[in-house]
Design a protein around this motif. Structure first.
Motif, short mmCIF file in Angstrom:
data_model
loop_
_atom_site.label_atom_id
_atom_site.label_comp_id
_atom_site.label_asym_id
_atom_site.label_seq_id
_atom_site.Cartn_x
_atom_site.Cartn_y
_atom_site.Cartn_z
N GLN A 270 105.76 51.81 36.90
CA GLN A 270 106.41 51.39 35.66
C GLN A 270 107.34 50.20 35.91
O GLN A 270 107.39 49.27 35.11
CB GLN A 270 107.21 52.56 35.05
CG GLN A 270 106.36 53.68 34.53
CD GLN A 270 105.89 54.66 35.62
OE1 GLN A 270 106.07 54.47 36.81
NE2 GLN A 270 105.27 55.74 35.18
N ARG B 255 105.29 47.05 36.62
CA ARG B 255 104.70 46.50 35.39
C ARG B 255 105.70 45.63 34.64
O ARG B 255 105.36 44.54 34.18
CB ARG B 255 104.23 47.66 34.49
CG ARG B 255 103.57 47.22 33.23
CD ARG B 255 102.15 46.79 33.48
NE ARG B 255 101.52 46.52 32.20
CZ ARG B 255 100.74 45.51 31.98
NH1 ARG B 255 100.44 44.67 32.95
NH2 ARG B 255 100.21 45.31 30.81
N GLU C 13 106.23 42.42 36.56
CA GLU C 13 105.05 41.56 36.38
C GLU C 13 105.03 40.91 35.00
O GLU C 13 104.82 39.70 34.86
CB GLU C 13 103.79 42.40 36.58
CG GLU C 13 102.50 41.65 36.37
CD GLU C 13 101.30 42.58 36.43
OE1 GLU C 13 100.37 42.38 35.62
OE2 GLU C 13 101.28 43.48 37.28
#
Length: 117
Positions: free
Chosen positions: A95, A98, A101
């Motif tokens: 999580q 992500r 990113e």
């Protein structure tokens, strides 16, 4: 009826600090959001301030939710660490990875995929 205590820790959330290790580490589990991020900020800030140099590990592998307030805390801690010549290494959960990113801030953080020993 009194107002709800704003410092109440949500179920499943914890921050554990191992400051005695050669590489101090902060282990976070649960949701890092607007309610819990200040606790991480306080813990990392104190650890970085007290560490003359070296490395601090933020083990976020147990984080199940990571929002923009948590990302802001991590980025501020990274800046503070750089000013103190301390390396702040993040070990993210999927999580956390992500969000890093999607926001494109990976180049500003030291991220490791390996959990600390």
């Amino acid at each position: 009826m009194p107002a709800a205590d704003q410092n109440t820790t949500p179920p499943g959330f914890s921050i554990t600090l191992d400051a005695d290790a050669s590489e101090p580490r902060v282990v976070v589990t649960g949701e890092l959001d607007l309610l819990t991020s200040p606790q991480l900020q306080e813990t990392l800030g104190a650890l970085i301030t007290d560490k003359p140099s070296g490395r601090v590990v933020a083990d976020l592998t147990g984080v199940t939710f990571f929002d923009s307030s948590a990302l802001n805390v991590v980025l501020q801690a990274q800046r503070q660490a750089a000013e103190k010549a301390v390396e702040l290494e993040l070990v993210p959960s999927p999580q956390v990875s992500r969000v890093i990113e999607l926001t494109g801030v990976a180049e500003h953080l030291s991220v490791s995929e390996e959990p600390p020993a």
